[in-house]
Write a protein that holds these residues in place. Structure first.
Motif, PDB file in Angstrom:
ATOM      1  N   ASP A  72      24.705  16.515   5.878  1.00 23.94           N
ATOM      2  CA  ASP A  72      25.246  15.165   5.691  1.00 23.94           C
ATOM      3  C   ASP A  72      26.645  15.046   6.295  1.00 23.94           C
ATOM      4  O   ASP A  72      26.977  14.032   6.917  1.00 23.94           O
ATOM      5  CB  ASP A  72      25.286  14.789   4.206  1.00 23.94           C
ATOM      6  N   LYS A  75      26.342  14.844  10.055  1.00 27.79           N
ATOM      7  CA  LYS A  75      25.852  13.518  10.454  1.00 27.79           C
ATOM      8  C   LYS A  75      26.941  12.450  10.359  1.00 27.79           C
ATOM      9  O   LYS A  75      26.855  11.420  11.040  1.00 27.79           O
ATOM     10  CB  LYS A  75      24.654  13.115   9.596  1.00 27.79           C
ATOM     11  N   PRO A 124      14.293  14.260  14.307  1.00 25.57           N
ATOM     12  CA  PRO A 124      14.534  13.365  13.160  1.00 25.57           C
ATOM     13  C   PRO A 124      13.240  12.656  12.760  1.00 25.57           C
ATOM     14  O   PRO A 124      12.383  12.416  13.596  1.00 25.57           O
ATOM     15  CB  PRO A 124      15.572  12.378  13.684  1.00 25.57           C
TER      16      PRO A 124
END
Length: 126
Positions: A72, A75, A124
């Motif tokens: 996270d 990202k 993804p």
């Protein structure tokens, strides 16, 4: 699965090594928290006790939670936070984790490499 250790300073006030304070009561760390050369320094340090902890499903859950937090954080990074080779900078990951309030040990270059390799190898979801 990464191994988990309890590292304790032998003195009442604890002991610092590799930029980390290890209290007398001990600090739980993952094998991934340090580079191989840092583990060699820790193991050679007579002022520390290192105990391998039995791995449990809870340890695996904690490792997966740590990995998810790091992903996270990666990202959330902008272009300046990436190296010329495309990999995220370790300092930028640690700064993003701190900004997000994640109370986890600092990400190492080795750990970043492992997670980044997984991220770029996994497409993804659509």
């Amino acid at each position: 699965m990464s191994k988990t250790f309890k590292v304790s300073g032998i003195h009442k006030q604890g002991f610092c090594r590799c930029g980390v304070h290890f209290p007398h009561e001990g600090r739980i760390v993952s094998e991934a928290d340090f580079k191989a050369e840092d583990w060699a320094r820790l193991r050679a340090e007579p002022n520390l006790r290192i105990e391998l902890l039995k791995e449990t499903a809870q340890d695996e859950d904690a490792a997966q939670d740590r990995k998810a937090r790091i992903i996270d954080a990666i990202k959330s990074l902008d272009g300046e936070a990436f190296q010329a080779d495309g990999a995220p900078k370790v300092g930028a990951i640690n700064a993003a984790l701190k900004l997000a309030g994640a109370d986890i040990a600092k990400v190492t270059a080795d750990e970043r490499e492992e997670i980044w390799a997984d991220m770029i190898a996994t497409p993804p979801p659509e």
